[in-house]
Design an enzyme around this catalytic site. Structure first.
Site, PDB file in Angstrom:
ATOM      1  N   CYS A 118      -9.561   7.976  -6.584  1.00 16.53           N
ATOM      2  CA  CYS A 118      -8.327   7.974  -5.919  1.00 16.53           C
ATOM      3  C   CYS A 118      -7.516   9.300  -6.002  1.00 16.53           C
ATOM      4  CB  CYS A 118      -7.547   6.592  -6.332  1.00 16.53           C
ATOM      5  SG  CYS A 118      -6.274   7.190  -7.805  1.00 16.53           S
TER       6      CYS A 118
ATOM      7  N   CYS B 224      -4.630  10.988 -10.446  1.00 19.45           N
ATOM      8  CA  CYS B 224      -4.646  11.530 -11.917  1.00 19.45           C
ATOM      9  C   CYS B 224      -5.170  12.903 -11.979  1.00 19.45           C
ATOM     10  CB  CYS B 224      -5.405  10.675 -12.932  1.00 19.45           C
ATOM     11  SG  CYS B 224      -7.236  10.632 -12.821  1.00 19.45           S
TER      12      CYS B 224
ATOM     13  N   CYS C 238      -6.926   7.518 -16.484  1.00 23.33           N
ATOM     14  CA  CYS C 238      -7.566   7.371 -15.179  1.00 23.33           C
ATOM     15  C   CYS C 238      -8.070   5.901 -15.110  1.00 23.33           C
ATOM     16  CB  CYS C 238      -8.681   8.360 -15.169  1.00 23.33           C
ATOM     17  SG  CYS C 238      -9.590   8.043 -13.650  1.00 23.33           S
TER      18      CYS C 238
ATOM     19  N   ARG D 128      -9.123  -6.719  -9.478  1.00 27.25           N
ATOM     20  CA  ARG D 128     -10.593  -6.266  -9.532  1.00 27.25           C
ATOM     21  C   ARG D 128     -11.461  -7.428  -9.842  1.00 27.25           C
ATOM     22  NH1 ARG D 128     -12.335  -0.202 -11.068  1.00 27.25           N
ATOM     23  NH2 ARG D 128     -13.542   0.311  -9.299  1.00 27.25           N
TER      24      ARG D 128
ATOM     25  N   GLU E   6     -17.451  -4.643  -8.686  1.00 25.95           N
ATOM     26  CA  GLU E   6     -16.963  -5.780  -9.103  1.00 25.95           C
ATOM     27  C   GLU E   6     -17.737  -6.553 -10.255  1.00 25.95           C
ATOM     28  OE1 GLU E   6     -15.016  -8.650  -6.393  1.00 25.95           O
ATOM     29  OE2 GLU E   6     -13.257  -7.106  -6.569  1.00 25.95           O
TER      30      GLU E   6
HETATM   31  S1  FES Z   1      -8.866   9.108 -10.073  1.00 28.25           S
HETATM   32 FE1  FES Z   1      -7.646   7.294  -9.671  1.00 28.25          FE
HETATM   33  S2  FES Z   1      -6.428   7.352 -11.620  1.00 28.25           S
HETATM   34 FE2  FES Z   1      -8.297   8.653 -11.818  1.00 28.25          FE
END
Ligand code: FES
Ligand SMILES: Cc1cc2nc3c(=O)[nH]c(=O)nc-3n(C[C@H](O)[C@H](O)[C@H](O)COP(=O)(O)OP(=O)(O)OC[C@H]3O[C@@H](n4cnc5c(N)ncnc54)[C@H](O)[C@@H]3O)c2cc1C
Ligand code: FES
Length: 1340
Positions: A168, A171, A203, A946, A1284
């Site tokens: 994502c 972090c 992360c 999740r 999942e």
């Molecule tokens: S890449 Fe999503 S929290 Fe580390």
């Protein structure tokens, strides 16, 4: 002599001229009284006095990425560096989430004084704790200062991209900055240094392995496959532009700044900033500091060094003081003296202490140095250790005696003395225990004096045990210092020191035991027995967050561990390893998958196309968006009781605060709007109030909204809203209480029956009954819930929401404001993690934000901190399973009768908690009866997390299989194999299996990992070790992937000018790499290069009526949408193409445009509503080792053979599998949500006591393999979903721990079956090992 008058202008370096020899120098020394300084000339030694006419600056100056900033009383003194950086979207690559030092998304590097080197060095710190004014004189580097795609990435960013270290991306900036800080202080790190350093940032997505690989590529001992070709230290410096503060382009010749343009000069200049609420004072000498203490000693003042104490105790926030005195620039307090005694200054950071003890660990005169350096490495995190001083840590212990300070314990164990000065310069040297009783008003700890030893018979060991290894406060910490004579059976030569922290605020020394042992032979079993008996009587744990019984047991164990370590020659072979902790080796792992080069870019392993933007902090999340002018900030006010009614709400105090704009409550919902955040269309008319109109159903329920002109004011004002309640009842917050009080929701789902389970069980050769439980899980998305709403100029609303479900937000915003849905636009480009928590829960946040914006007619942003996020929004559901099983002599299942108690919260709107669909996992059972009992509790309605439902279901099934195996005294793998599904059998959802290869997968996996041999080795290890045990568990996994409801509207647009293609697919990229896969598929279908394709943000305009992203299926269904859209486009283009001779793509597009072919295609995926589209068939095994004495565990090896079909992008899918598995480890092992049973509030909301995994929780060997040649005939382009199923296989980690516990219990004489509920915290593990102090001997 009268003082020499000297005019010191603000911002000038004061130059003094000696009245005797005329030498000029900077006045670094002197004593201050009423502005009069005394000084000794550095040239001739003449003593003279001078009076500073104006010697104080009224602002703080620092540089950010080479650019200078001067800040003063336009900022309140409590402003942090993080607020400064993020305000108005200034440097948004630095994130903020917990604001308490625990999540680590806010890391930057700053120059701090390195006393050993006597120069400024760059260190990583948490910007959410560092005060803005404390940055005076510092050079700050943020992610923007390193590199970006436009100007070139920094080598660390390049490695992150290469290793796919970002999912994502929330972090990612911090991870990069942490490595930057490490390389700046240690240009030649080892892989162990990297693993030690990466304890600051959580992360939630990646499972850390790719991040660590990226960072290890810079290490001197990196394995060959990771090592970078050449590490040029020059390359590692941030190349910054003085003008912009960003990475240097080299374009504006001569303007590129280097760090040599230092703010160091500022260090010697005092600062006095008078703010509207408080004063900030920065003395630059001890004399000035003492003078300030004298003046303000009785005021409401506080010293500030790292300001990290605020992370532990928010009440010590700078906002609560009138006077703040920054001690960082008092250079004498950095003193380091080893001769004749060790004296260390109070300004030394925890990192400095670690360095000093690490450097002296082999010095025989400092026998504690090794233990101290090892211990300090595990205090807080690297960012905090860099900025926090040891004196501040001791003061926290002084202020809060129950604080289990590690530093206090270490220093007390060697009889350290503290040197303390008061404002008059009076010096006292006190013992650590006397310090605790000392009135510290107007005083400062300037140094400590540590002993040296001239004997070799000192045995000092220290211990710290917590819920997690890294960045975790201790359940219990301990330090022991004995002078022993090994020749006399370890005679205790002088009074020993026995210290235990985390037991009691008032008792640290266990003197009765110390006295008993003095003069006795510790090697004598009777003496050991006697000592344990006295210690057991002496330890009286006070109530606290952690179980007192466990804390006592742990404390006794640590003492015994110490004895076994120092007297190891007295211990039998099987007992020796009890004297040591669990030793880790650096993480190694393999990733194994196949690809089809002939189909590239399809199946091609590649990082995300957005990766360079994520690693450089360029990519924006909702809270990073600056928003329109006049943007306001909203914060919800939450209920603090779990059951009752609102009585009064008084927001008058909050509204009086400057900057506060409004307080809104339920009655402010506009006419036509509805007080319901559940979209009526999606929840069958179910109602959950946006703001309570009276009834309170859970603690954390929103009852009002504060709106202010900045976030900090809004937060502070929300805390000032006074709420009273009536009809307050004790809330129900545990499954047990709900069952006991018969608190069930009416109309539970129909029981799920296959065959006649009761009859089959009754007629089976064997029957067992049992019970197993699993708790909640917080999603811990690093980007918390956020929303930005802006009214449009035609009465509508534009919404930017961190949601997995745009369509749902659209509905709720329209519903709350009484608008038509077409008046609202919702969009989103990416999420900083979702994990199911942003499927429905963002509806609430967006509804609140839209209400504020709609009522005020102004743009409003809401970005929850972790505490509010965790309390207000729902979590993964907790369950309890009661079961009866009938089976034959081989463990073959004949019938299962399962009662599932699901803790769904106060209403059934979102779920009833039926989980039967995955309850069979990989095993055939001909007769099932599954009855769901939805429990009514005072909690937020449980929501998807999740692998919802499947995770507890598979854990339950595996636990039942284990129970069968133990009952029959059979190998659990044999029982598993006896029940594995084969083709043609019907699953619990009545699906007839077609492509099942479970038996082969399990067999192959066992061969791959040498399972049988390892099982035998473990049995031998367990026989040889009483206090360390190992366990190995194997998990087959069948996971049904459902496409139901996966409706996405895909738009594909071709631009005639250059033939480039834009796609808006309607899904949400939250780290899974959906956009990259969509581009790969589009390139494959249209036979064009990937760089011709771009993915646009999803919105309710382009992608109307798209459903939620989740369930691991959005990537494949968005790809399906693209395949279909490409097919439609190609069909439209076909006649034009046929009339051309082998045209290039661009030529074809041009011609089509001229021929008026519509090259904008829309396609809506609408998969059939099958209960499962296909199944994945995988296996995993995991090996655990436990420390029986403490309950700690670690994982020696994990292997997974995963069924990914033909992965569209194995690199991304591998990341999903690894990340999913690690999130599952958190769920099964450490992540426990704890409720106050009186108020119903979550008491561990935040990062302090809720612990998702960190790097050192990873298995030391971490091997993932995708099955080869397993095309999925029922999937998109023969692929299968990934995250999942991998998460659910983390049940194996718990089972491996359980096998190790079984071995320990067998030694303790307990062979009976036991259930191990999730999460299996160290506390549970230790208690279940059933050791007693009677067993604490030297062995036979
Ligand atoms: S890449 Fe999503 S929290 Fe580390
Ligand atoms: C996430 C996190 C995890 C942590 N984990 C641990 C842990 O595992 N074990 C542990 O022991 N600690 C832990 N801590 C606590 C941490 O060690 C302390 O917060 C830190 O050492 C305080 O130092 P500071 O420089 O930041 O002090 P500040 O926060 O600046 O000050 C704290 C207090 O000390 C006073 N003070 C500061 N310097 C002096 C001085 N020279 N003389 C007199 N008073 C002074 C201040 O007035 C203030 O009252 C953790 C903290 C955080 C935020
Ligand atoms: S925001 Fe700084 S550590 Fe969480």
């Amino acid at each position: 002599m009268p003082p020499v008058g000297i005019n010191l202008k603000a911002h000038d370096t004061p130059q003094l001229s000696c009245p005797l020899c005329s030498a000029s120098h900077v006045p670094l020394q002197g004593s201050l009284t009423n502005g009069v300084y005394a000084c000794t000339c550095e040239s001739c030694g003449h003593f003279f006095k001078f009076k500073a006419v104006q010697n104080v600056r009224t602002s703080a100056a620092f540089s950010v990425n080479g650019k200078k900033y001067t800040v003063g009383n336009e900022y309140p003194p409590s402003t942090t560096l993080n607020t400064f950086l993020r305000r108005n979207g200034f440097l948004k690559g630095t994130k903020g989430m917990c604001y308490e030092g625990g999540c680590g998304v806010c890391l930057v590097t700053v120059t701090l004084y390195a006393p050993i080197l006597m120069q400024q060095m760059h260190y990583t710190v948490n910007s959410c704790l560092l005060e803005l004014f404390a940055c005076d004189g510092m050079e700050i580097t943020t992610i923007e200062g390193l590199g970006d795609p436009r100007h070139g990435l920094h080598p660390i960013q390049e490695q992150m991209v290469k290793h796919d270290g970002e999912q994502c991306g929330y972090c990612t900036s911090s991870m990069v900055m942490n490595m930057y800080g490490l390389l700046k202080t240690n240009p030649k790190p080892t892989v162990s240094d990297v693993e030690d350093q990466f304890d600051a940032t959580v992360c939630r997505c990646t499972g850390y392995r790719p991040i660590l690989d990226a960072m290890k590529s810079f290490c001197v001992d990196a394995p060959p496959h990771l090592k970078r070709a050449v590490v040029d230290i020059e390359d590692l410096d941030a190349k910054l532009c003085k003008k912009t503060g960003n990475a240097c382009t080299g374009h504006c010749h001569g303007d590129a700044a280097t760090n040599s343009d230092s703010c160091e000069n500022q260090m010697s200049r005092p600062v006095h900033i008078v703010g509207s609420t408080a004063q900030w004072l920065k003395p630059t000498s001890l004399e000035e500091l003492l003078s300030l203490l004298k003046t303000h000693g009785q005021d409401n003042y506080r010293l500030v060094f790292g300001n990290t104490g605020f992370g532990v105790y928010p009440k010590y926030s700078a906002a609560n003081y009138d006077i703040l005195i920054d001690t960082r620039h008092v250079m004498t307090m950095y003193g380091i003296d080893f001769d004749p005694v060790i004296v260390l200054g109070g300004n030394l950071s925890l990192h400095n202490l670690w360095e000093l003890f690490d450097k002296t660990k082999t010095d025989p005169s400092i026998p504690y140095a090794r233990a101290f350096s090892e211990h300090i490495k595990y205090i807080a995190s690297s960012g905090i250790r860099n900025m926090a001083c040891w004196a501040g840590n001791l003061m926290l212990k002084h202020l809060e005696p129950s604080f289990p300070s590690d530093i206090f314990l270490l220093l007390e164990s060697v009889g350290t003395k503290l040197i303390i000065l008061d404002g008059n310069g009076n010096r006292s040297e006190v013992t650590m225990t006397d310090f605790l009783k000392l009135d510290m008003k107007g005083k400062v700890i300037v140094a400590m004096a540590l002993p040296t030893y001239d004997t070799k018979d000192i045995y000092i060991r220290t211990y710290k045990r917590g819920l997690r290894l890294q960045q975790c406060v201790a359940y219990v910490n301990a330090a022991f210092n004995f002078q022993l004579d090994p020749k006399l059976n370890y005679k205790v030569k002088s009074k020993p020191t026995i210290l235990l922290g985390g037991i009691s605020a008032s008792k640290i020394h266990f003197t009765a035991t110390e006295n008993y042992l003095t003069g006795k032979a510790l090697g004598d079993p009777q003496v050991l027995k006697g000592a344990l008996k006295i210690l057991e009587e002496e330890i009286k744990p006070e109530p606290g967050f952690f179980n007192p019984y466990y804390r006592k047991s742990l404390a006794l164990s640590l003492f015994y561990k110490y004895v076994l370590d120092v007297c190891k020659v007295r211990a039998s072979a099987a007992y020796v390893s009890g004297g040591t902790g669990l030793t880790r080796t650096p993480i190694v792992g393999t990733q194994d998958y196949g690809t089809k080069p002939e189909e590239y870019p399809l199946t091609q392993p590649m990082p995300k196309t957005i990766a360079p933007y994520l690693t450089s902090g360029v990519s924006q999340y909702v809270d990073d968006v600056v928003g329109p002018p006049g943007l306001l900030f909203a914060v919800p006010v939450l209920s603090t009781i779990g059951s009752g009614n609102l009585d009064t709400i008084d927001a008058s105090q909050a509204l009086e605060m400057p900057g506060v704009v409004a307080f809104l409550k339920a009655s402010d919902i506009p006419s036509g709007g509805v007080n319901n955040w559940r979209p009526i269309g999606l929840f069958n008319g179910g109602v959950e109030e946006l703001l309570s109109s009276g009834p309170i159903n859970y603690a954390g329920q929103p009852i009002g909204i504060i709106v202010a002109d900045n976030k900090e004011t809004a937060n502070a004002a929300a805390a000032k809203v006074k709420v009273t309640y009536k009809n307050v009842k004790k809330p129900i917050v545990t499954i047990e209480d709900a069952i006991k009080q018969k608190s069930f929701h009416p109309n539970p789902p129909q029981p799920w029956a296959i065959g006649d389970a009761k009859k089959a069980i009754a007629g089976a050769p064997h029957q067992i009954t049992g019970q197993i439980k699993c708790g909640e899980q917080y999603h811990f998305h690093m980007e918390t819930q956020s929303c930005l709403c802006a009214p449009t100029d035609d009465g509508g609303m534009e919404v930017l929401a961190s949601t997995q479900w745009l369509d749902g937000v659209l509905e709720v915003v329209a519903q709350v404001l009484g608008l038509q849905q077409s008046q609202v636009t919702v969009e989103n480009k990416r999420l900083g993690g979702g994990f199911g928590g942003k499927i429905t829960q963002n509806f609430l946040v967006s509804g609140l934000c839209a209400l504020a914006s709609g009522c005020l007619g102004l743009p409003v942003k809401m970005h929850l901190d972790i505490h509010t996020n965790m309390k207000m929004c729902a979590l993964r559901m907790a369950y309890l399973l009661g079961y009866q099983i009938g089976f034959d002599d081989n463990g073959k299942l004949l019938g299962i009768n399962a009662d599932v108690y699901s803790d769904i919260g106060f209403s059934t709107i979102e779920s009833t908690g039926a989980i039967f669909s995955w309850l069979d996992n990989a095993y055939f059972c001909p007769n099932w009866l599954v009855t769901t009992h939805p429990l009514k509790t005072n909690k937020a309605l449980a929501t998807a997390c999740r692998a919802p439902g499947s995770t507890p279901a598979i854990f339950f099934m595996e636990s039942m299989i284990e129970h069968v195996a133990r009952y029959l005294n059979k190998d659990e793998v044999a029982v598993r194999q006896a029940n594995l599904y084969v083709n043609g059998q019907k699953t619990i959802t009545l699906r007839t299996l077609q492509y099942c290869n479970l038996k082969d997968v399990v067999q192959k996996h066992m061969t791959d990992v040498n399972y049988k041999q390892r099982q035998a080795d473990i049995a031998q290890f367990n026989k040889n070790n009483r206090w360390k045990k190992r366990g190995l568990a194997l998990m087959p996994n069948m996971f049904g992937i459902s496409w139901s409801g996966g409706t996405y509207t895909t738009q594909l647009m071709v631009y005639h000018g250059d033939g480039s293609v834009a796609i808006a697919h309607g899904g949400i990229d939250m780290g899974q790499g959906i956009n990259t896969k969509v581009m790969q598929v589009c390139a494959f279908e249209l036979k064009i290069p990937m760089d011709k394709i771009r993915v646009k943000k999803s919105s309710t305009v382009n992608n109307a009526n798209s459903t939620t992203s989740g369930g691991s299926i959005t990537s494949e269904l968005a790809c399906q949408g693209v395949i279909e859209a490409c097919a439609i486009l190609q069909k439209r283009m076909a006649p034009v193409k046929a009339a051309m001779h082998d045209p290039s793509w661009e030529e074809l597009v041009k011609k089509c445009f001229e021929s008026e072919i519509d090259m904008t295609v829309s396609y809506m995926t609408a998969p059939k509503n099958l209960n499962f589209q296909y199944m994945t068939f995988s296996a995993a095994s995991i090996e655990a080792e436990i420390d029986v004495l403490t309950g700690q565990y670690q994982f020696r090896q994990m292997d997974m053979l995963y069924d990914c079909g033909e992965s569209m992008n194995p690199e991304l899918d591998m990341g999903q599998a690894e990340g999913g598995f690690i999130m599952g480890m958190g769920y099964h092992l450490t992540e426990e949500v704890v409720y106050d049973t009186n108020t119903g509030e979550i008491i561990n909301a935040g990062t302090w006591n809720y612990k998702p995994p960190m790097p050192k929780d990873l298995p030391m060997k971490f091997n993932f393999k995708f099955q080869r040649n397993r095309p999925n005939p029922l999937g998109v382009l023969r692929s299968k979903a990934v995250a999942e199923p991998a998460l659910t296989m983390a049940s194996g980690a718990l089972l491996a721990v359980k096998h190790a516990i079984e071995a320990a219990r067998a030694d303790a004489g307990h062979k009976e079956y036991f259930a191990l509920d999730a999460p299996a915290t160290p506390e549970k593990v230790q208690l279940l090992c059933m050791s007693s102090t009677d067993d604490f001997t030297y062995g036979k």
